[in-house]
Design a protein around this motif. Structure first.
Motif: not given
Ligand code: TYD
Ligand code: MG
Length: 467
Positions: A96-105, A133-139, A213-215, A265-270
């Protein structure tokens, strides 16, 4: 000693050539040949004897029928795309593209599976503190969840041996590097060598590995073909930067279908799984507007409603431009030609823009009728009505053709409160009557336009865009 030699691999088609060229000799793409260093030569004295008991192909009937063992990742939409949970001992790639949420997922997944399994999250992108820090935010927490910030593959392998996890996340494959390979991290050579070593480790130890993997800008993972051959599943995480919807799609799956999509859907807590994508995709739909129509497409086994918007404006300079987002460009060009010739609307000299709301990409021809109606509605500047949905494929003669899974689509349309649905006349007998949903069977494009937009040919001639 084995000799190193250089070959060039096309990042589009994966073909190899001994010399560099500006254009790939196999697929014709420009500037896609990337340098790859490989070790040539065979191991000496390799004896293969016909009496070796391990070299015995088995009859297919004698092979074990035991099903692959799966575990649930705790994220229902991810399980759906993986084909009903992740398979033990599989190597999965999430692109996925950078910042799309791969690490979060994947961090959310770690939190969900860490109660039953030992999980190791290896990050080459962020520090351990950032992950915490991210893990705390995502509980996300768990006694069995380990984090290790490292890019060196030897140290990563040692960490895997020390922790003996069941599940390993490598974030990302582009940051991992193998010291024995003389190439910069992220290069074709490194990615291939690292993935090969990880694959061997995965199969030897029976680990389940998720590689991130980043695209690149052109939408492919660096060295995509090389990676795709090696891993068991390739999932792409997509979405538009300005919306919070994310779609997870499988492009390869050795253990299941590649038709299913996962919606988040990307929300404030994940990331939140969206169980009801139709409702989300239709939220914020304009009321009584022209140039919009809703259809129902099948994404795997799941019917999903999508809104198709169109804007048709007169272009007096005779250099009409056509843009389409979310449907195939050639398909939209064909629909415009059919609209002109069979639907009787002179759109040839109009600029046209088509957009599918929510970042969905509609591949199914069942969306043709709704696309056509939204184009006609914008041209005539008359709404099709907020309570109307349309399904049907359009042929070159302007005829409406039947679609698969008609009743499943109709129930989804009725469930979301639509009162009328236009369907191909040929599907009338197959269609079940659903209370509260009026079916409008039509034979062709001209009839469809005149039924919902109330315009006969004569009135069409007086349309605002005609010169
Ligand atoms: P991230 O998982 O770091 O992306 P990737 O690993 O694909 O590069 O996600 C980063 C984006 O997600 C960042 O722009 C902020 C947003 N985000 C939220 O909106 N809510 C959240 O709880 C988290 C962790 C990230
Ligand atoms: Mg990341």
């Amino acid at each position: 000693m084995a000799k190193e030699r250089t070959i060039y691999v096309c990042s589009e088609c994966g073909s190899e050539t001994p010399n560099w060229a500006g254009k790939c000799p196999a697929c014709g793409s420009w500037n896609t040949l990337k340098e790859l260093k490989i070790t040539a030569g065979r191991t000496k004295n390799r004896q293969v004897s016909s009496s070796d008991p391990e070299i015995r192909p088995k009859r297919i009937a004698d092979l074990s029928l035991a099903e692959e063992l799966r575990f649930m990742t705790g994220i229902p939409e991810l399980d759906r795309v993986l084909g009903g949970g992740a398979v033990n001992g599989s190597l999965n790639l999430i692109g996925g593209a950078p910042g799309i949420g791969k690490s979060t997922l994947l961090l959310q997944m770690c939190g969900a599976v860490a109660s039953n399994s030992v999980v190791l999250y290896i990050t080459g992108e962020e520090s351990e503190r950032q992950i915490r820090l991210r893990a705390d935010r995502l509980h996300v927490s768990g006694d069995q969840l380990y984090v290790f910030a490292e890019t060196d593959l030897d140290r990563i392998v040692t960490a895997i041996e020390t922790v003996s996890p069941d599940i390993v996340i490598i974030d990302s494959i582009q940051t991992a590097s193998d010291n024995s390979v003389q190439s910069t991290p992220g290069s074709m050579t490194q990615i291939r060598e690292c993935t090969m070593r990880i694959m061997r480790l995965t199969k030897e130890k029976g680990l389940t590995v998720f590689l991130i993997g980043h695209i690149t800008k052109d939408g492919t993972i660096a060295g995509p073909k090389i990676l795709e051959h090696m891993v068991d599943c390739v999932l792409y995480f997509e979405g538009e930067q300005d919306t919070s919807f994310r779609i997870l799609r499988a492009v390869k799956n050795r253990y299941g279908s590649t038709n299913e999509i996962g919606v988040f859907e990307m929300e404030a807590n994940g990331l939140r799984c969206v169980d009801n994508p139709s409702e989300m995709l239709l939220s914020g739909r304009p009321e009584h507007a022209s140039g919009t129509c809703v259809t129902c497409v099948m994404e795997g086994t799941r019917p999903i409603l999508a809104e198709i918007q169109a804007l048709v404006t007169a272009n007096p300079r005779n250099n009409a431009s056509r843009r389409s987002n979310g449907i195939d460009y050639n398909r939209s060009a064909m629909l415009l030609a059919v609209l002109e010739k069979r639907g009787g609307l002179p759109v040839a000299n109009c600029d046209t823009y088509i957009n599918v709301v929510g970042g969905l990409y509609l591949e199914e021809p069942a969306a043709d009728l709704a696309t056509m109606l939204s184009l006609a509605s914008s041209y005539l500047d008359r709404p099709v009505g907020d309570d109307l949905a349309a399904i049907g494929e359009i042929g070159l003669s302007g005829e409406l053709r039947q679609v698969s899974a008609l009743n499943q689509r109709l129930s989804e349309i009725a469930r979301l409160g639509f009162k009328r649905c236009m369907i191909p006349a040929g599907g009338r007998e197959r269609a079940e009557q659903i209370p509260g949903l009026q079916l409008i069977p039509v034979k062709n494009v001209r009839q469809a336009i005149s039924v919902v937009l109330g315009k006969g040919e004569r009135q069409v001639e007086k349309s605002p865009h005609q010169v």
